[in-house]
Design an enzyme around this catalytic site. Structure first.
Site, PDB file in Angstrom:
ATOM      1  N   ASP A 131      30.909 -17.003 -46.199  1.00  0.00           N
ATOM      2  CA  ASP A 131      29.840 -18.000 -46.260  1.00  0.00           C
ATOM      3  C   ASP A 131      28.457 -17.370 -46.259  1.00  0.00           C
ATOM      4  O   ASP A 131      27.518 -17.916 -46.846  1.00  0.00           O
ATOM      5  CB  ASP A 131      29.939 -18.972 -45.080  1.00  0.00           C
ATOM      6  CG  ASP A 131      31.214 -19.783 -45.091  1.00  0.00           C
ATOM      7  OD1 ASP A 131      32.002 -19.657 -46.047  1.00  0.00           O
ATOM      8  OD2 ASP A 131      31.433 -20.545 -44.133  1.00  0.00           O
ATOM      9  N   ASP A 215      24.831 -21.165 -49.525  1.00  0.00           N
ATOM     10  CA  ASP A 215      25.896 -20.432 -48.858  1.00  0.00           C
ATOM     11  C   ASP A 215      26.500 -19.484 -49.876  1.00  0.00           C
ATOM     12  O   ASP A 215      26.723 -19.857 -51.040  1.00  0.00           O
ATOM     13  CB  ASP A 215      26.979 -21.378 -48.330  1.00  0.00           C
ATOM     14  CG  ASP A 215      26.590 -22.033 -47.006  1.00  0.00           C
ATOM     15  OD1 ASP A 215      25.403 -21.981 -46.640  1.00  0.00           O
ATOM     16  OD2 ASP A 215      27.489 -22.599 -46.352  1.00  0.00           O
ATOM     17  N   HIS A 264      31.274 -25.072 -50.883  1.00  0.00           N
ATOM     18  CA  HIS A 264      31.982 -23.824 -51.130  1.00  0.00           C
ATOM     19  C   HIS A 264      32.967 -23.991 -52.285  1.00  0.00           C
ATOM     20  O   HIS A 264      33.812 -24.874 -52.301  1.00  0.00           O
ATOM     21  CB  HIS A 264      32.676 -23.306 -49.875  1.00  0.00           C
ATOM     22  CG  HIS A 264      31.718 -23.081 -48.740  1.00  0.00           C
ATOM     23  ND1 HIS A 264      32.126 -22.948 -47.436  1.00  0.00           N
ATOM     24  CD2 HIS A 264      30.352 -22.993 -48.713  1.00  0.00           C
ATOM     25  CE1 HIS A 264      31.069 -22.775 -46.660  1.00  0.00           C
ATOM     26  NE2 HIS A 264      29.978 -22.801 -47.429  1.00  0.00           N
ATOM     27  N   ASP A 266      35.371 -21.924 -53.475  1.00  0.00           N
ATOM     28  CA  ASP A 266      36.666 -21.252 -53.538  1.00  0.00           C
ATOM     29  C   ASP A 266      37.862 -22.107 -53.111  1.00  0.00           C
ATOM     30  O   ASP A 266      39.000 -21.631 -53.181  1.00  0.00           O
ATOM     31  CB  ASP A 266      36.639 -19.938 -52.750  1.00  0.00           C
ATOM     32  CG  ASP A 266      36.067 -20.100 -51.353  1.00  0.00           C
ATOM     33  OD1 ASP A 266      35.780 -21.235 -50.943  1.00  0.00           O
ATOM     34  OD2 ASP A 266      35.907 -19.069 -50.669  1.00  0.00           O
ATOM     35  N   CYS A 369      37.914 -17.425 -47.347  1.00  0.00           N
ATOM     36  CA  CYS A 369      36.778 -17.752 -46.468  1.00  0.00           C
ATOM     37  C   CYS A 369      36.665 -16.781 -45.297  1.00  0.00           C
ATOM     38  O   CYS A 369      35.559 -16.407 -44.900  1.00  0.00           O
ATOM     39  CB  CYS A 369      36.929 -19.170 -45.918  1.00  0.00           C
ATOM     40  SG  CYS A 369      36.959 -20.479 -47.149  1.00  0.00           S
TER      41      CYS A 369
END
Length: 385
Positions: A131, A215, A264, A266, A369
């Site tokens: 992150d 992020d 995010h 992913d 992550c």
């Protein structure tokens, strides 16, 4: 080089008086699949629940709001946290067994309340290095994250980053936002769910364009091309800063998804090989045609098997596709996600390294992550035309 714990950038002078020899930089990673040699893995210890502020509400399922109201500013439930810590320790052991050097952030007391001229908050954790840190080539970029509870998260990584810098890595800290009230649409959560779906489709998010924020996990790398999404934690100013900063060597493309809670990339669009991407069927990419025209293979992962009653306080069940490639032939995948494992076995026989991090998932991340790859053995190439 895969056996080296770290490299030294300092010059060494041979005995015969020849020119000093510069050793390799310890930081070098261009994509998500080259052979992994060194990785940062986050720590679950002392993880705290963030206060239920508007930017947290925007990406959190409403059924978990009472949990935040009860535990905000306090530690996650002790028994659950203990299991998460043990899972991540086992994950680190398995990575080491696979020949990867593992680094960890420094312990921080996240319970301490802090105050800036613009807000007051407690901290959160240093569990998800993806992150906050983006490695592009030999450069480490510190992201100016959008949650107030993560304002001082960089402190857990600073000793490590300073070490990498002294050994030759580039180190950039993006302009840090003040996180003043103007950065957030304070009325965003006053709208009904259906209205927020329309708002996101029209480009309206809980974060405004008052100042830049992003992020690092909203960016995913494929050599000279990096793909980013505008989300509730990454605004257009943040993406533009990255685009200018990385030009002309890299191209930053903005892509979007049918997702009311984007945060995010992913867990929605995870590139796992040259021209090979996992694309979430529940949150389809709205620019998928450009990848198809480039000859990429689009793989839709199977429905996650995580039970509905398992707490996912900070993420969705789609962490099943949040995998970590150790190289093009090995992938770290959740031990309970058997259908995802079979999917990889059908993809040219990719070997699955099965690790159980179910309790760690509850803290908001899968394998991708929980890690930031520091060094992968490979070179800068173009995979997207």
């Amino acid at each position: 080089s895969s056996q080296a714990a770290a490299y030294s950038q300092s010059a060494t002078t041979p005995q015969d008086g020849a020119e000093p020899v510069q050793q390799e930089c310890p930081v070098c990673s261009y994509n998500e699949w080259d052979p992994l040699e060194e990785v940062i893995v986050g720590c679950a210890e002392n993880a705290h629940v963030p206060p239920l502020t508007v930017e947290v509400k925007a990406v959190t399922y409403q059924k978990y709001w009472p949990f935040y109201q009860k535990y905000g500013g306090q530690s996650f439930p002790a028994d659950h946290l203990k299991k998460a810590v043990a899972e991540i320790e086992e994950m680190c052991n398995i990575l080491r067994h696979e020949g990867v050097t593992v680094r960890r952030p420094e312990p921080i007391d996240w319970s301490v309340e802090y105050k800036t001229p613009d807000f007051t908050s407690t901290g959160m954790y240093a569990a998800m290095p993806r992150d906050i840190l983006l490695v592009v080539g030999n450069e480490i970029i510190e992201a100016p994250m959008a949650w107030r509870s993560r304002f001082f998260e960089y402190r857990a990584y600073r000793p490590m980053i300073k070490e990498y810098f002294r050994k030759g890595a580039k180190w950039t800290t993006a302009p840090k936002p003040t996180m003043a009230d103007e950065l957030y649409d304070q009325t965003y959560m006053d709208c009904q769910h259906e209205d927020r779906i329309a708002m996101v489709s029209e480009g309206n998010f809980v974060t405004t364009e008052h100042e830049l924020c992003f992020d690092a996990a909203d960016f995913i790398r494929a050599g000279k091309d990096i793909f980013a999404q505008r989300s509730h934690v990454t605004n257009l100013l943040g993406i533009e800063w990255m685009r200018r900063h990385l030009a002309p060597d890299y191209n930053v493309h903005t892509i979007s998804f049918k997702d009311v809670n984007p945060m995010h990339i992913d867990g929605t669009f995870n590139i796992i090989g040259p021209g090979l991407v996992l694309s979430n069927p529940d949150r389809p990419c709205q620019q998928i045609e450009m990848f198809e025209k480039a000859g990429w293979t689009i793989v839709k992962p199977p429905t996650p098997l995580i039970p509905d009653d398992h707490p996912m306080w900070l993420s969705s069940n789609w962490l099943s596709m949040n995998v970590l490639m150790l190289d093009e032939e090995r992938v770290m995948v959740e031990a309970n996600e058997t259908t995802t494992q079979k999917m990889f076995e059908r993809l040219a026989g990719i070997e699955t390294i099965k690790v159980n991090i179910r309790h760690a998932n509850s803290l908001g991340g899968g394998f991708h992550c929980w890690t930031t790859d520091v060094r992968r053995r490979g070179t800068l190439q173009s995979y997207f035309n």
